[in-house]
Design an enzyme around this catalytic site. Structure first.
Site, PDB file in Angstrom:
ATOM      1  N   ILE A  22      34.544  36.671  31.984  1.00 59.59           N
ATOM      2  CA  ILE A  22      35.745  35.944  31.533  1.00 59.59           C
ATOM      3  C   ILE A  22      36.404  35.226  32.716  1.00 59.59           C
ATOM      4  CG2 ILE A  22      38.047  36.173  30.476  1.00 59.59           C
ATOM      5  CD1 ILE A  22      36.917  38.622  28.926  1.00 59.59           C
ATOM      6  N   GLY A  71      30.354  41.234  39.068  1.00 63.89           N
ATOM      7  CA  GLY A  71      30.346  39.764  39.036  1.00 63.89           C
ATOM      8  C   GLY A  71      29.247  39.184  39.908  1.00 63.89           C
ATOM      9  N   TYR A 102      38.502  54.420  29.302  1.00 67.61           N
ATOM     10  CA  TYR A 102      38.677  52.971  29.513  1.00 67.61           C
ATOM     11  C   TYR A 102      39.856  52.449  28.687  1.00 67.61           C
ATOM     12  CZ  TYR A 102      37.987  47.965  28.730  1.00 67.61           C
ATOM     13  OH  TYR A 102      38.198  46.612  28.610  1.00 67.61           O
TER      14      TYR A 102
END
Ligand code: NAD
Length: 344
Positions: free
Chosen positions: A28, A52, A162
């Protein structure tokens, strides 16, 4: 790859603004960086590259030139945060460890990055006199109460470490907006999908996993066939972030759903993807639901409409087609590399 012209949609209001994107090299975060540089912002991208990839930032670097700076570092490092925040008006806090099953296996590591890390980002932002912080929150905070659609006023019932981390992040965002001179908003994303979502990790989003399995000519395993999700193309999440950056009225730390407001069952998703990839002969295999996963998740998006002026800009079908095409071309490129290596 882009299907949205961000300048047509958002004009030049954000141009020349200096912003920080944490988690910039992730799925994102990288799409957000692309849009921000296209809009003329000075963008600092921070990522520790645990999940990433620098490759995700090729477009942002190409469009942004010297308006885009990437810093390899952790949100847990205060001096890096201070350096990155300097002169920023807006911070998009996107970085996190985002997997439900992995958080169940390793809850303290998740707490450190997702809760302590979020507070460190807020702290650095207030010290740097950042005007607004936009937090990537998660629909997993709702848990699986049977009430649908999910409305922001419902009591959150997180079912995994989470989900609890992301809810704690929302509370921190609200507390900072209440206590200090920094405005903030938490955007609760519902199942974001699109190009660059990691397909090779066992903890990837379901669309990335299905694409990988179908392209390798394997049937997909559908864990919880009747489960439904509000699958939301990534450009909708980017759009909500940009609207949040542009809005002049303070948000006061409120929580807002970001989704399409439409439920699709995981089985229908599997069938649609098999058809788009011309693999309809590979029939889905039915598997059990996963621990910590909720059964149904569909958002009401009235509040986003009201406070952000948000409506989805790309619907599920259009987003799925673009995503599948991206996985297909990434797959072909990796096959070409494998064939070249074979001939060397
Ligand atoms: N993808 C979804 O469907 C979804 C849904 C709800 C919420 N979210 C939230 O959106 C955000 C982005 O998710 P994503 O799907 O792009 O995941 P992602 O894993 O692709 O991106 C997260 C990025 O954060 C980076 N990161 C992790 N720990 C870091 C640290 N200590 N310091 C700096 N960078 C760090 C990772 O390297 C990665 O690039 C997360 O906050 C996630 O909780 C995602």
């Amino acid at each position: 790859m882009a299907i949205v012209n961000w300048v047509d949609l958002h004009g030049d209001e954000l141009s020349r603004m200096r912003v920080l994107v944490t988690g910039a090299a992730g799925f994102i975060g990288s799409h957000l960086c692309d849009a921000l540089v296209e809009l003329g912002c000075q963008v600092i991208g921070l990522d520790d590259l645990t999940a990433g990839h620098q490759d995700n930032l090729l477009l942002a670097r190409r469009i942004g030139g010297d308006r885009f700076r990437f810093v390899t570092g952790s949100i847990l490092d205060r001096s890096t945060l201070t350096d990155c925040m300097s002169g920023c008006q807006v911070v998009f806090h996107v970085a996190a460890l985002p997997s439900v099953p992995r958080s169940i296996k390793n809850p303290m590591a998740f707490h450190e990055v997702n809760v302590v890390g979020t507070q460190l980002v807020l702290e650095a932002a207030r010290e740097a006199h950042v005007h607004r912080l936009i937090f990537s929150a998660s629909s997993s905070s709702y848990g699986d109460s049977p009430t649908l659609p999910k409305v922001e006023s419902m009591q959150p019932l997180p079912k995994s470490p989470y989900a609890a981390n992301k809810l704690a992040g929302e509370h921190l965002v609200r507390a900072y907006a209440d206590s200090y001179d920094i405005d903030a908003i938490a955007l609760r994303y519902f199942n974001i999908f699109g190009p660059r979502q990691n397909a090779s990790s066992p903890y990837s989003g379901v669309i990335a996993v299905f694409a990988n399995q179908l392209l390798s000519n394997h049937s997909v395993t559908v864990n919880g066939v009747a489960y439904s999700r509000d699958f939301t193309f990534v450009d909708n999440a980017v759009h909500a972030n940009l609207l949040a950056a542009k809005t002049t009225k303070p948000f006061g730390g409120q929580v807002v759903n970001v989704a399409c407001g439409q439920g699709v069952t995981v089985m229908d998703l599997a069938l649609a993807m098999a058809e788009l990839l011309e693999r309809s002969h590979l029939k889905p295999i039915q598997g059990p639901g996963r621990a910590g996963d909720v059964m149904h998740s569909v958002a009401q998006i009235d509040l986003a409409r009201k406070v952000l002026g948000y409506t989805p800009i790309i619907d599920f079908q259009e987003g799925l087609k673009a995503t599948v095409e991206w996985y297909q071309s990434a797959w072909r490129a990796s096959e070409r590399v494998a064939v070249t290596q074979l001939h060397q």
